[in-house]
Write a protein that holds these residues in place. Sequence first.
Motif, PDB file in Angstrom:
ATOM      1  N   ARG A 472      31.501  59.227 -92.045  1.00  0.00           N
ATOM      2  CA  ARG A 472      31.458  57.776 -91.868  1.00  0.00           C
ATOM      3  C   ARG A 472      30.016  57.280 -91.805  1.00  0.00           C
ATOM      4  O   ARG A 472      29.695  56.209 -92.312  1.00  0.00           O
ATOM      5  N   LEU A 473      29.157  58.072 -91.186  1.00  0.00           N
ATOM      6  CA  LEU A 473      27.747  57.685 -91.086  1.00  0.00           C
ATOM      7  C   LEU A 473      27.104  57.595 -92.462  1.00  0.00           C
ATOM      8  O   LEU A 473      26.400  56.622 -92.778  1.00  0.00           O
ATOM      9  N   GLU A 476      28.171  54.593 -94.591  1.00  0.00           N
ATOM     10  CA  GLU A 476      27.544  53.325 -94.232  1.00  0.00           C
ATOM     11  C   GLU A 476      26.119  53.214 -94.758  1.00  0.00           C
ATOM     12  O   GLU A 476      25.648  52.113 -95.042  1.00  0.00           O
ATOM     13  N   ASP A 477      25.439  54.331 -94.856  1.00  0.00           N
ATOM     14  CA  ASP A 477      24.001  54.308 -95.139  1.00  0.00           C
ATOM     15  C   ASP A 477      23.682  55.143 -96.377  1.00  0.00           C
ATOM     16  O   ASP A 477      23.621  56.373 -96.309  1.00  0.00           O
ATOM     17  N   ALA A 504      20.532  57.223 -86.410  1.00  0.00           N
ATOM     18  CA  ALA A 504      21.691  57.977 -86.895  1.00  0.00           C
ATOM     19  C   ALA A 504      22.334  58.777 -85.766  1.00  0.00           C
ATOM     20  O   ALA A 504      23.565  58.770 -85.605  1.00  0.00           O
ATOM     21  N   ARG A 507      24.072  56.452 -83.337  1.00  0.00           N
ATOM     22  CA  ARG A 507      25.344  55.947 -83.862  1.00  0.00           C
ATOM     23  C   ARG A 507      26.427  57.019 -83.793  1.00  0.00           C
ATOM     24  O   ARG A 507      27.589  56.715 -83.505  1.00  0.00           O
ATOM     25  N   LEU A 508      26.051  58.258 -84.077  1.00  0.00           N
ATOM     26  CA  LEU A 508      27.029  59.341 -83.927  1.00  0.00           C
ATOM     27  C   LEU A 508      27.568  59.386 -82.503  1.00  0.00           C
ATOM     28  O   LEU A 508      28.776  59.548 -82.275  1.00  0.00           O
ATOM     29  N   ARG A 511      29.094  55.289 -81.511  1.00  0.00           N
ATOM     30  CA  ARG A 511      30.194  54.766 -82.328  1.00  0.00           C
ATOM     31  C   ARG A 511      31.316  55.771 -82.521  1.00  0.00           C
ATOM     32  O   ARG A 511      32.491  55.420 -82.492  1.00  0.00           O
ATOM     33  N   TYR A 512      30.936  57.018 -82.746  1.00  0.00           N
ATOM     34  CA  TYR A 512      31.927  58.013 -83.143  1.00  0.00           C
ATOM     35  C   TYR A 512      32.159  59.086 -82.094  1.00  0.00           C
ATOM     36  O   TYR A 512      32.916  60.028 -82.329  1.00  0.00           O
TER      37      TYR A 512
END
Length: 738
Positions: A472-473, A476-477, A504, A507-508, A511-512
């Motif tokens: 998913r990361l 997005e990028d 990064a 966000r891991l 978000r996840y």
Amino acid sequence: MGDKANAHPGAAGRATTADQPSSVRNVVLVGHSGSGKTTLVEALAQTAGAVNRAGRVEDGGTVSDYDEIEHRQQRSVQLSLVPVEWGGYKINLLDTPGYADFVGELRAGLRAADAALFVVSAAQEADAVAGSTRMVWEECAAVGMPRAIVVTHLETARTGFEELTGVCGRIFGGDDPDAVLPLYLPLHGPEAADGHAPVNGLIGLLSQKLFDYTSGARAERPPGDEELPQIEEARNRLIEGIIAESEDETLMDRYLGGEEIDIKTLIDDLEKAVARGVFHPVLAAAPASNGGKQGLGTVELLELITGGFPTPLEREAPAVTTPQGQARPAISCDPAGPLVAEVVRTASDPYVGRLSLVRVFSGTLRPDETVHVSGHGLTDRGHEGRASHDVDERVGALSSPFGKQQRTVGECIAGDLACVAKLARAETGDTLSSKDDPLLMEPWAMPDPLLPVAIQAHSKADEDRLSQGLARLVAEDPTMRLEQNQDTHQVVLWCLGEAHMDVALERLRSRYGVQVDVVPHKVSLRETFGERSAGRGRHVKQSGGHGQYAICEIEVEPLPAGSGIEFVDKVVGGAVPRQFIPSVEKGVRAQAAKGVAAGYPLVDVRVTLLDGKAHSVDSSDAAFQTAGALALREAASEVRIHLLEPVSEVQVLVPDEYVGAVMSDLSGRRGRVVGTEQAGQGRTLVRAEVPEIEVGRYAVDLRSISHGTGRFDRSYARHEAMPPQLADKIRQQAENGS
């Protein structure tokens, strides 16, 4: 443009929509970190009536609120869209990060926009216009994108407006500095005790009117006798600059003949020159003070955007093909045309899930319709980036973002932007088109991530979620690349820099729900024999019943680079039965894959089986495999084993003034400079061969050496022998298990 009537601002609290492409303006804000882009966006939104006097929207947040990481790190890390209305026009303001690690977000903003505002801070020295900003200016010039310059931080200026305007003329104007000129001059108030005279208004050079912002709203008045002389020289230069770019070839002769050119004619020519990207006005802007609702220069800037910047109808759309690569006719910005839209940013919202920011280039995008999603599998530099895909998806709700809010809209026409919910398979850079006529847009240029970050799951629970979180990361990028290295067995995230890496990993985690540890990145080393050697493998065991019996004798000799492993059978007289010769080879190759000195694969050798012994009962396939492995290890123990390291071909593009520093740095990395060549005005391409182990952090170090102006590419060249002292250190680390 200063003589235009004030436009009517848009109303706050409702979605900003457009009913035709001619009423849309898409503007990207570009500038180095700290130049004031986000503050300027909020000031423009306040002047347009989209937020209240405190710069807040209804939920209490600001228009730029989106990502919690941005609040924690106190810097923008992603592209954000702020739509406002002004004078019947919808203006999509695209705020981009200024830090070099997030250039992918900047490139996405350039793709979605039709014009650019370059934001330059007066709070820095005159020569501090960032090199990265200059590079983006050149990118925009190459495609003819209209540009204007906004000077911020006049309230804390270290550089005077006139001086900074001159610097911008030299840097951005190139051979024609008169193509970069101010439309207004700052109007200074009384000098304070500290010697600083605040800027509280602007002087319109064309209209010769004063716009006073002292009260917090623009008040217009004529200049006094003492103010007229200071604007005469700047006004004459501006008029000459406009006339020089006029499409009316008689205008210059008339002006030089003494004719007074009508202001309306000058403004019309100015707007046309700005829209064509040949004239670049300079303005000043500041947020509202004294509780006012209009920041200094914001009205003038909104008038420039609506009057001087082009509509989406005037932009040439990117080329399209079928997903299979067949050429198709060019598309036009027509709401009734075939649907062609592009995902310019992908993000995850904790409440609505995945949100895709989409620019519609043709047709009209509506909620609940099924579209075809086409994606590219390669980055612009040819590296495998992500899987190509073609899939039909149902569009979720369409919305217009504003801070943390998502305001629902009924449709998004050609030329406009909107957020699309629940496109589960769409990634940044993907094309949305009709499911009956799938199309694929030409991708925009993205830098190749060159900073490797090796990671591993922090716990077993994290390991279970890691794969999905990374997928998913990367979706997005597009400036991030995921590698599962088969040689080192590491999971590697390739990033643009340390800040990119930090975001990064955060966000891991946030978000996840995946916690990871960063571990030292390993390069793919190899081993080879330094000279000819021989070895004997003896595997004899007896433990009741069938035993194990296998003896083989081999000779190993080095081969030229790239030869791999050769196995030769020279057994005579059946000393090793024919059925067991493949077993010896299998054992040799298995040991070679594990390494014989420091645990790295053995390459470029010829292994010759010369002799051996077998037992009629106790010999077996497994026994001869073990004997082959033992023979190879014994042969390796008798000679020096060279460690081979990968060498990269590195090409560094830097301004001429940094060539010496770059070459010195490359030499310090055991690099060999193989040539230099001119690569355009004021730039040099340095070509070198550098061991890969020495360029792991080069993406970070080059930015420091070149003050953000350098770029580099790297590609694998070959493996070659590592210096003995360094090889010994790695062997010792392997023996110690570190």
